[in-house]
Design a protein around this motif. Structure first.
Motif, PDB file in Angstrom:
ATOM      1  N   ASN A 127       0.811  -1.212   0.000  1.00 52.63           N
ATOM      2  CA  ASN A 127       0.000   0.000   0.000  1.00 52.63           C
ATOM      3  C   ASN A 127       0.845   1.262   0.000  1.00 52.63           C
ATOM      4  O   ASN A 127       1.990   1.257   0.436  1.00 52.63           O
ATOM      5  CB  ASN A 127      -0.932   0.018   1.218  1.00 52.63           C
ATOM      6  CG  ASN A 127      -1.979  -1.055   1.159  1.00 52.63           C
ATOM      7  OD1 ASN A 127      -2.245  -1.632   0.111  1.00 52.63           O
ATOM      8  ND2 ASN A 127      -2.601  -1.341   2.298  1.00 52.63           N
ATOM      9  N   GLU A 128       0.205   2.343  -0.437  1.00 54.20           N
ATOM     10  CA  GLU A 128       0.856   3.647  -0.453  1.00 54.20           C
ATOM     11  C   GLU A 128       1.045   4.202   0.961  1.00 54.20           C
ATOM     12  O   GLU A 128       2.008   4.895   1.242  1.00 54.20           O
ATOM     13  CB  GLU A 128       0.001   4.612  -1.284  1.00 54.20           C
ATOM     14  CG  GLU A 128       0.627   5.947  -1.518  1.00 54.20           C
ATOM     15  CD  GLU A 128      -0.209   6.792  -2.453  1.00 54.20           C
ATOM     16  OE1 GLU A 128       0.315   7.161  -3.521  1.00 54.20           O
ATOM     17  OE2 GLU A 128      -1.378   7.075  -2.130  1.00 54.20           O
ATOM     18  N   ARG A 135      -4.482   3.222  -0.919  1.00 53.61           N
ATOM     19  CA  ARG A 135      -4.315   2.834  -2.318  1.00 53.61           C
ATOM     20  C   ARG A 135      -3.238   1.759  -2.437  1.00 53.61           C
ATOM     21  O   ARG A 135      -2.145   1.887  -1.894  1.00 53.61           O
ATOM     22  CB  ARG A 135      -3.924   4.057  -3.145  1.00 53.61           C
ATOM     23  CG  ARG A 135      -3.835   3.778  -4.645  1.00 53.61           C
ATOM     24  CD  ARG A 135      -3.580   5.051  -5.441  1.00 53.61           C
ATOM     25  NE  ARG A 135      -2.203   5.472  -5.400  1.00 53.61           N
ATOM     26  CZ  ARG A 135      -1.231   4.986  -6.176  1.00 53.61           C
ATOM     27  NH1 ARG A 135      -1.494   4.058  -7.052  1.00 53.61           N
ATOM     28  NH2 ARG A 135       0.002   5.441  -6.075  1.00 53.61           N
ATOM     29  N   ILE A 137      -0.387  -0.223  -4.275  1.00 54.15           N
ATOM     30  CA  ILE A 137       0.646   0.046  -5.278  1.00 54.15           C
ATOM     31  C   ILE A 137       0.920  -1.207  -6.103  1.00 54.15           C
ATOM     32  O   ILE A 137       1.136  -1.145  -7.298  1.00 54.15           O
ATOM     33  CB  ILE A 137       1.953   0.506  -4.595  1.00 54.15           C
ATOM     34  CG1 ILE A 137       1.731   1.789  -3.810  1.00 54.15           C
ATOM     35  CG2 ILE A 137       3.059   0.687  -5.608  1.00 54.15           C
ATOM     36  CD1 ILE A 137       2.905   2.152  -2.918  1.00 54.15           C
ATOM     37  N   ALA A 138       0.942  -2.361  -5.397  1.00 50.00           N
ATOM     38  CA  ALA A 138       1.281  -3.624  -6.073  1.00 50.00           C
ATOM     39  C   ALA A 138       0.724  -4.793  -5.279  1.00 50.00           C
ATOM     40  O   ALA A 138       0.423  -4.672  -4.093  1.00 50.00           O
ATOM     41  CB  ALA A 138       2.798  -3.763  -6.201  1.00 50.00           C
ATOM     42  N   SER A 159      10.909  -1.942   0.750  1.00 52.81           N
ATOM     43  CA  SER A 159      11.197  -1.673  -0.657  1.00 52.81           C
ATOM     44  C   SER A 159      11.421  -3.010  -1.343  1.00 52.81           C
ATOM     45  O   SER A 159      11.960  -3.947  -0.746  1.00 52.81           O
ATOM     46  CB  SER A 159      12.405  -0.746  -0.823  1.00 52.81           C
ATOM     47  OG  SER A 159      13.576  -1.360  -0.379  1.00 52.81           O
ATOM     48  N   LEU A 165      10.636   0.563  -5.983  1.00 56.16           N
ATOM     49  CA  LEU A 165       9.255   0.524  -5.530  1.00 56.16           C
ATOM     50  C   LEU A 165       9.245   0.303  -4.021  1.00 56.16           C
ATOM     51  O   LEU A 165       9.884  -0.625  -3.521  1.00 56.16           O
ATOM     52  CB  LEU A 165       8.515  -0.624  -6.231  1.00 56.16           C
ATOM     53  CG  LEU A 165       7.034  -0.784  -5.928  1.00 56.16           C
ATOM     54  CD1 LEU A 165       6.254   0.426  -6.420  1.00 56.16           C
ATOM     55  CD2 LEU A 165       6.514  -2.039  -6.608  1.00 56.16           C
ATOM     56  N   SER A 166       8.557   1.187  -3.311  1.00 60.30           N
ATOM     57  CA  SER A 166       8.448   1.019  -1.862  1.00 60.30           C
ATOM     58  C   SER A 166       7.031   1.354  -1.425  1.00 60.30           C
ATOM     59  O   SER A 166       6.294   2.045  -2.127  1.00 60.30           O
ATOM     60  CB  SER A 166       9.469   1.886  -1.126  1.00 60.30           C
ATOM     61  OG  SER A 166       9.218   3.245  -1.354  1.00 60.30           O
ATOM     62  N   GLY A 167       6.670   0.847  -0.277  1.00 59.10           N
ATOM     63  CA  GLY A 167       5.342   1.087   0.267  1.00 59.10           C
ATOM     64  C   GLY A 167       5.216   0.389   1.604  1.00 59.10           C
ATOM     65  O   GLY A 167       6.207   0.022   2.228  1.00 59.10           O
TER      66      GLY A 167
END
Length: 184
Positions: A127-128, A135, A137-138, A159, A165-167
């Protein structure tokens, strides 16, 4: 190497002192380790504890010596391992699939990593923000390796290895972090 060990000991001591204060101010953030946690016979660090593979290639042996046969050969730098015992320069470790054996301490790193829960039967949300309704992210498949940036006891900021990509991911969906563990 000795100065790194002294630094790591000081860092653990500071963490043990700081975490109880954080737990008082925010009850849901409980430290994974406290003064009563068992300590390793060699390092004095908490047992069990998570680490990761430092080396590109690491042998897991049946016993704590090169005289013992190799049980598994790992070729995944950054793979999380759980140390469950210490004996001299050897650490008994357990991997995400439950395989246990002995590794030389220099093959292991204190850098924290995790994998998305191998027990999951569906992808986990990255998630963001650290909220269930944030939201997404992936979607991360089970066993995807992640670098741990920090954890608040409920959510970990991670990450994706080798990607930009991190969240945030629910901490209970990770192998490599204890439930409720706070990582700064």
């Amino acid at each position: 190497m000795k100065s790194l060990s002294v630094f790591a000991s000081a860092l653990v001591a500071l963490t043990l002192l700081a975490n109880p204060l954080a737990a008082k101010s925010d009850e849901h953030k409980k430290p994974a380790f406290n003064a009563s946690w068992p300590k390793g016979r060699v390092t004095g660090f908490p047992i069990p504890r998570f680490v990761s593979l430092r080396s590109e290639r690491a042998n897991m042996r049946v016993g704590p010596s090169t005289d013992y046969p190799t049980k598994w050969v790992y070729s995944a730098r950054g793979l999380p391992m759980e140390i469950t015992e210490e004996y001299g320069n050897w650490r008994r470790v357990r991997d995400q699939d439950g395989a246990t054996g002995w590794m030389l301490a220099p093959l292991l790193s204190s850098k924290r990593t995790a994998v998305v829960g191998p027990w999951l039967d569906r992808p986990a949300a990255l998630n963001e923000r650290p909220r269930p309704k944030a939201r997404m992210i992936a979607r991360l498949s089970p066993k995807v390796r992640l670098d741990i940036l920090d954890c608040d006891g409920n959510w970990c900021r991670v990450s994706l290895r080798d990607r930009h990509l991190s969240g945030f991911i629910d901490q209970t969906l990770l192998w490599g972090v204890y439930p409720g563990e706070v990582i700064d």
